[in-house]
Write a protein that holds these residues in place. Structure first.
Motif, PDB file in Angstrom:
ATOM      1  N   LEU A 230      -5.520  37.538 -38.098  1.00 12.30           N
ATOM      2  CA  LEU A 230      -6.392  36.381 -38.097  1.00 12.30           C
ATOM      3  C   LEU A 230      -6.220  35.566 -36.831  1.00 12.30           C
ATOM      4  N   ALA A 231      -7.165  34.673 -36.609  1.00  8.95           N
ATOM      5  CA  ALA A 231      -6.956  33.621 -35.621  1.00  8.95           C
ATOM      6  C   ALA A 231      -6.411  32.414 -36.378  1.00  8.95           C
ATOM      7  N   TRP A 232      -5.647  31.558 -35.664  1.00 14.28           N
ATOM      8  CA  TRP A 232      -4.995  30.433 -36.322  1.00 14.28           C
ATOM      9  C   TRP A 232      -5.204  29.139 -35.568  1.00 14.28           C
ATOM     10  N   ARG A 233      -5.129  28.059 -36.339  1.00 11.01           N
ATOM     11  CA  ARG A 233      -4.990  26.758 -35.691  1.00 11.01           C
ATOM     12  C   ARG A 233      -3.591  26.270 -35.997  1.00 11.01           C
ATOM     13  N   LEU A 234      -2.891  25.853 -34.944  1.00 12.25           N
ATOM     14  CA  LEU A 234      -1.524  25.381 -35.102  1.00 12.25           C
ATOM     15  C   LEU A 234      -1.555  23.906 -35.487  1.00 12.25           C
ATOM     16  N   SER A 235      -1.076  23.573 -36.695  1.00 11.26           N
ATOM     17  CA  SER A 235      -1.136  22.160 -37.092  1.00 11.26           C
ATOM     18  C   SER A 235       0.193  21.440 -36.861  1.00 11.26           C
ATOM     19  N   GLN A 236       1.289  22.195 -36.795  1.00 12.48           N
ATOM     20  CA  GLN A 236       2.598  21.593 -36.546  1.00 12.48           C
ATOM     21  C   GLN A 236       3.475  22.564 -35.775  1.00 12.48           C
ATOM     22  N   GLY A 237       4.256  22.041 -34.847  1.00 17.45           N
ATOM     23  CA  GLY A 237       5.230  22.890 -34.178  1.00 17.45           C
ATOM     24  C   GLY A 237       4.772  23.393 -32.811  1.00 17.45           C
ATOM     25  N   VAL A 238       5.548  24.294 -32.257  1.00 15.98           N
ATOM     26  CA  VAL A 238       5.296  24.826 -30.924  1.00 15.98           C
ATOM     27  C   VAL A 238       5.386  26.338 -30.966  1.00 15.98           C
ATOM     28  N   VAL A 239       4.391  26.987 -30.375  1.00 20.82           N
ATOM     29  CA  VAL A 239       4.371  28.448 -30.351  1.00 20.82           C
ATOM     30  C   VAL A 239       4.349  28.908 -28.908  1.00 20.82           C
ATOM     31  N   ARG A 240       5.077  29.956 -28.648  1.00 23.38           N
ATOM     32  CA  ARG A 240       5.117  30.534 -27.316  1.00 23.38           C
ATOM     33  C   ARG A 240       4.283  31.793 -27.306  1.00 23.38           C
ATOM     34  N   LEU A 241       3.441  31.962 -26.282  1.00 23.11           N
ATOM     35  CA  LEU A 241       2.645  33.172 -26.128  1.00 23.11           C
ATOM     36  C   LEU A 241       3.209  33.980 -24.979  1.00 23.11           C
ATOM     37  N   ASP A 242       3.308  35.292 -25.178  1.00 22.80           N
ATOM     38  CA  ASP A 242       3.832  36.167 -24.136  1.00 22.80           C
ATOM     39  C   ASP A 242       2.879  37.308 -23.856  1.00 22.80           C
TER      40      ASP A 242
ATOM     41  N   ALA B  27       1.489  26.893 -27.037  1.00 24.27           N
ATOM     42  CA  ALA B  27       0.522  26.252 -27.925  1.00 24.27           C
ATOM     43  C   ALA B  27       1.236  25.161 -28.688  1.00 24.27           C
ATOM     44  N   ILE B  28       0.613  23.995 -28.765  1.00 23.31           N
ATOM     45  CA  ILE B  28       1.196  22.938 -29.564  1.00 23.31           C
ATOM     46  C   ILE B  28       0.152  22.415 -30.537  1.00 23.31           C
ATOM     47  N   ALA B  29       0.548  21.495 -31.382  1.00 28.54           N
ATOM     48  CA  ALA B  29      -0.306  21.067 -32.493  1.00 28.54           C
ATOM     49  C   ALA B  29      -1.753  20.845 -32.049  1.00 28.54           C
ATOM     50  N   GLY B  30      -2.683  21.455 -32.764  1.00 27.32           N
ATOM     51  CA  GLY B  30      -4.097  21.321 -32.469  1.00 27.32           C
ATOM     52  C   GLY B  30      -4.675  22.551 -31.792  1.00 27.32           C
ATOM     53  N   ASP B  31      -3.820  23.320 -31.126  1.00 30.91           N
ATOM     54  CA  ASP B  31      -4.303  24.467 -30.363  1.00 30.91           C
ATOM     55  C   ASP B  31      -4.709  25.628 -31.251  1.00 30.91           C
ATOM     56  N   ILE B  32      -5.593  26.442 -30.708  1.00 29.62           N
ATOM     57  CA  ILE B  32      -6.063  27.628 -31.411  1.00 29.62           C
ATOM     58  C   ILE B  32      -5.373  28.861 -30.849  1.00 29.62           C
ATOM     59  N   LEU B  33      -4.948  29.729 -31.737  1.00 28.50           N
ATOM     60  CA  LEU B  33      -4.166  30.906 -31.365  1.00 28.50           C
ATOM     61  C   LEU B  33      -4.877  32.187 -31.728  1.00 28.50           C
ATOM     62  N   GLY B  34      -4.927  33.096 -30.808  1.00 27.08           N
ATOM     63  CA  GLY B  34      -5.392  34.440 -31.137  1.00 27.08           C
ATOM     64  C   GLY B  34      -6.876  34.540 -31.421  1.00 27.08           C
ATOM     65  N   CYS B  35      -7.682  33.650 -30.855  1.00 29.86           N
ATOM     66  CA  CYS B  35      -9.113  33.695 -31.150  1.00 29.86           C
ATOM     67  C   CYS B  35      -9.745  34.972 -30.611  1.00 29.86           C
ATOM     68  N   GLU B  36      -9.086  35.602 -29.633  1.00 30.46           N
ATOM     69  CA  GLU B  36      -9.640  36.831 -29.066  1.00 30.46           C
ATOM     70  C   GLU B  36      -9.715  37.942 -30.106  1.00 30.46           C
TER      71      GLU B  36
END
Lengths: 198, 198
Positions: free
Chosen positions: B35-47, B60-69
């Motif tokens: 799935l694609a995600w919206r990050l509502s809390q925390g910090v994610v690292r993309l590599d 990615a930090i709160a509010g950002d969208i992850l993996g929309c591709e």
DNA sequence: CGAGCACTTGATCTATGTCAACGGTAGTGG
DNA sequence: CCACTACCGTTGACATAGATCAAGTGCTCG
């Protein structure tokens, strides 16, 4: 066979209302108003302006969307200036063109571009410059580079360092300066693609 | 006053189908599906994963969208892992939520975030770390930092350097470690906001 | 109890920054 | 035409921020 033969766009490469911008020229300033653009040719540098200080923020290359925040906030977040000769078209281009799929593509592209730019700021100095060359070169193995200072800002190095690296790439035949009218160009090169494999 | 009182979501902070992820855990791998995600809390690292090598690509930090591709290509471009405890919700969240305005906002946010991350890789070492602290801290002046190694990857420094910088921020009272059950935490700090003015 | 991980700290090295001098080219104005 | 200025690029000599190497601590987990 056209119903309106006289109204067909004159130049297929330059659609109506597209904009040409010379290297070094500003497209817009942070805080001002204007259109959003899609960059169809060239390289644009985006800068954050903080307390009068301007510092490199990001890079836009062909396909990227510039200044879309102006559609939301009525003002540009960054300043944009052309690093090479550029061609731009107002965005969104068509009526329904800016919805769904197309916007999603732009979002995915923006995230990929962000990763590209981050990669240009890590690792050995020479590899960063090569990374930029890879990013800006065309399939035919030609590059028009920004000034040494702009490359330095992008890669977070100093222009003296960039100068040394580019000269050494020339000496090792990875870059070959392109002569125009016998004049030694300092920014146009043909690239030895084999030695650039990434 | 609700027509369907029994169907109101149980916990306002954690809507149905949201995901919790502990620090250090992987959300997804480059190349896999999901799935694609919206990050509502925390910090994610993309590599980015290139020839088996994994290297920091973005944050990615709160509010950002992850993996929309993944919605376009059916596969993730980057690998994502949680740097602190995270909360995520599948994206797009509502039916019409992912069109027009909202997508445009996400695009503008992505470009702003990209500039933030680029800024974390330029300037004096200590300023980069402070920049990250500013980015991750909350209004109340609390931060949960990633490990020294992750900070190093983000700022393009070495973990020994990060260790020295954080220790020196502690000594100058800009950071104060938060003790939990009398145990000296190495990643939770309260921040002297005044000395952090940016 | 041992292994693994995250972190700290010291000693030393080096890639890149900094400073300085100089050359070429374009533009401008007399 | 020349003089002058303003960039942009090159190169050398030297300095230093941060990398690297090394040793040791403390915590957690099995």
């Amino acid at each position: 066979m056209s119903l309106f033969p006289g109204r067909i766009r004159r130049k297929p490469e330059a659609p109506r209302s597209s904009l040409r911008l010379e290297a070094g020229h500003k497209l817009y300033h942070a805080g001002s108003e204007g259109l959003a653009w899609r960059l169809s040719q060239g390289v644009v540098r985006l800068d954050t302006v903080l307390q009068g200080e301007t510092s490199f923020a990001s890079l836009a290359i062909a396909g990227d969307i510039l200044g879309c925040e102006t559609l939301l906030f009525g003002a540009y977040t960054f300043s944009a200036s052309a690093l090479t000769q550029c061609e731009l078209t107002p965005w969104p281009e068509g009526e329904g063109a800016a919805s769904g799929e197309s916007l999603l593509e732009s979002l995915a592209l923006a995230q990929r571009r962000a990763a590209d730019v981050v990669a240009l700021r890590g690792g050995q100095a020479a590899d960063r410059v090569l990374g930029l060359i890879r990013l800006l070169g065309d399939e035919a193995g030609r590059v028009v580079l920004p000034t040494r200072q702009d490359i330095a800002d992008i890669t977070n190095l100093r222009f003296e360092t960039i100068s040394r690296i580019i000269k050494s790439l020339e000496r090792s035949r990875i870059l070959a300066p392109i002569r125009i009218d016998g004049v030694h160009a300092t920014r146009s090169f043909s690239v030895n693609l084999a030695s650039l494999a990434g």
